[in-house]
Motif scaffolding. Structure first.
Motif, mmCIF file in Angstrom:
data_model
loop_
_atom_site.group_PDB
_atom_site.id
_atom_site.type_symbol
_atom_site.label_atom_id
_atom_site.label_comp_id
_atom_site.label_asym_id
_atom_site.label_seq_id
_atom_site.Cartn_x
_atom_site.Cartn_y
_atom_site.Cartn_z
ATOM 1 N N ARG A 29 -3.941 6.586 38.018
ATOM 2 C CA ARG A 29 -3.438 7.975 37.388
ATOM 3 C C ARG A 29 -3.378 7.838 35.866
ATOM 4 O O ARG A 29 -3.588 8.542 35.169
ATOM 5 N N ARG A 54 -7.220 7.557 32.880
ATOM 6 C CA ARG A 54 -6.348 8.683 33.312
ATOM 7 C C ARG A 54 -7.194 9.247 34.468
ATOM 8 O O ARG A 54 -8.280 9.816 34.399
ATOM 9 N N ASP A 55 -6.471 9.341 35.533
ATOM 10 C CA ASP A 55 -7.009 9.980 36.810
ATOM 11 C C ASP A 55 -8.528 9.565 37.120
ATOM 12 O O ASP A 55 -9.307 10.238 37.303
ATOM 13 N N VAL A 79 -6.918 5.812 42.945
ATOM 14 C CA VAL A 79 -7.146 6.419 41.784
ATOM 15 C C VAL A 79 -6.058 5.878 40.768
ATOM 16 O O VAL A 79 -4.842 5.818 40.961
#
Length: 395
Positions: free
Chosen positions: A165, A173-174, A163
């Motif tokens: 982050r 993002r994420d 993932v």
């Protein structure tokens, strides 16, 4: 990717370990004779013969007869990692998505850089990656055995599941990039921070060979990242986020960074500033290298190079003082910077660095060039295979 725990009796575990040791040696060090493997591993000749035979049967190594003219006495067969066993590497950047095919022998068989008109979204990067891989499928199916995909991401990546982050320049993002790419291609995907993967590649195959403690700084379109090797092992931190030296303070009166701080390394030392003085809309590392070399007499270019080297010297001193490495390796456009003004960075570092730290420090340019992140990402994908060669993770 962390391989599943070994099961079975102690003999199974020993065999797995020995297969991993032999395959790892020929993968990382290149061709080795059976006699050299015997000396290096401490195993007896018959054990090495059996291990090599099993690896040949698995299609992971090749054996050939040495040149008898260069040998004294009975020649020992030479063992090499198979170039047909491959990993696919992918590196999304703010201006392009690059995909490569890398053999277990370290050969980069193919490399395709697909320029993008805007910063690619996760969906864009997955679609581009899938399209390029699909275009390679006939060749891949006929000539190679693909282990999986390794992704080099310019941002913070959770190594346990791939993932992303935070990749600020990509505005990700994420994002479950590894999962999405695996679903799109049908291949297992591992993802990691690009600079950490670059550091590992240079340690194993490039300028860092033979060094146990090094810092790698990579300059790319998305900014500056770093990877740190301590006592021969990558320093990743708890979740894989260690090494954010791109946000080292180098100019207290400088530009505000996207992270909110003032004067971060990657705002003061940037590829975009070099492209502006070179009047280039974009360039891959090799093209930028050639352009800088061709403009080495241009006063505007030299002034920008000197400005950036001054700020880079601050970051190098910081890294040297914190980690006390034997070697600092500069990749991407940072390598091109020091090539334009040989010796200048070393002079700036030693002028203001701590004497004991700076006097033994070696600064070198990355040796792998545009192959660096392809090899680094592929090494991530090869992890499970190298750990347990008999459990071949081919899809």
């Amino acid at each position: 990717m962390t391989p599943p725990p070994a099961r079975g009796n102690n003999l199974d575990t020993v065999r797995q370990h020995n297969l991993s040791t032999v395959l790892g040696m020929v993968h990382r060090a290149g061709a080795a004779s059976r006699s050299e493997l015997t000396r290096s591993t401490g195993l007896n000749r018959s054990t090495i013969a059996a291990l090599v035979g099993e690896l040949v049967e698995l299609g992971l190594v090749n054996e050939s007869e040495p040149d008898a003219n260069n040998r004294v006495g009975r020649p020992s067969p030479v063992v090499t990692a198979s170039g047909r066993v491959c990993a696919i590497a992918i590196n999304p950047e703010i201006d392009a998505v690059t995909v490569g095919v890398v053999g277990l022998d370290g050969t980069v068989h193919h490399r395709v850089r697909y320029p993008t008109e805007s910063v690619p979204t996760v969906a864009d990067a997955v679609a581009i990656g899938r399209s390029i891989i699909d275009g390679m499928r006939p060749d891949l199916d006929d000539r190679y055995r693909v282990v999986g995909i390794g992704a080099a991401i310019p941002g913070l990546v959770r190594v346990s599941d791939g993932v992303v982050r935070l990749a600020p320049h990509l505005d990700w993002r994420d994002e479950p990039f590894a999962e999405l790419l695996a679903a799109a291609t049908g291949l297992p995907v591992d993802a990691g921070n690009d600079a950490n993967l670059g550091a590992n590649a240079e340690r194993l195959f490039g300028a860092g060979r033979g060094y146990a403690d090094l810092v790698y700084l990579n300059g790319g379109a998305s900014g500056i990242g770093a990877g740190v090797i301590v006592d021969g092992k990558p320093l990743t931190g708890r979740s894989g986020y260690a090494g954010e030296l791109g946000h080292t303070l180098v100019n207290s009166t400088g530009i505000r960074c996207h992270c909110g701080a003032i004067g971060c390394l990657e705002t003061e030392v940037s590829q975009s500033a070099l492209l502006r003085v070179l009047d280039l809309p974009g360039a891959d590392p090799d093209e930028l290298d050639r352009a800088l070399a061709g403009a080495s007499a241009d006063e505007r270019v030299l002034a920008e190079v000197e400005r950036q080297l001054g700020h880079l010297a601050v970051a190098v001193r910081n890294a040297a003082n914190v980690f006390n490495p034997e070697l600092i390796v500069l990749g991407g456009f940072l390598g091109a910077l020091i090539a334009v003004a040989p010796g200048r960075l070393e002079m700036l570092v030693t002028e203001h660095g701590l004497g004991a730290t700076a006097e033994s420090l070696v600064i070198a340019r990355a040796e792998l060039g545009s192959r660096l992140l392809m090899i680094g990402a592929a090494e991530l994908a090869f992890g499970s295979l190298l750990a347990d060669p008999a459990r071949i993770p081919f899809p």
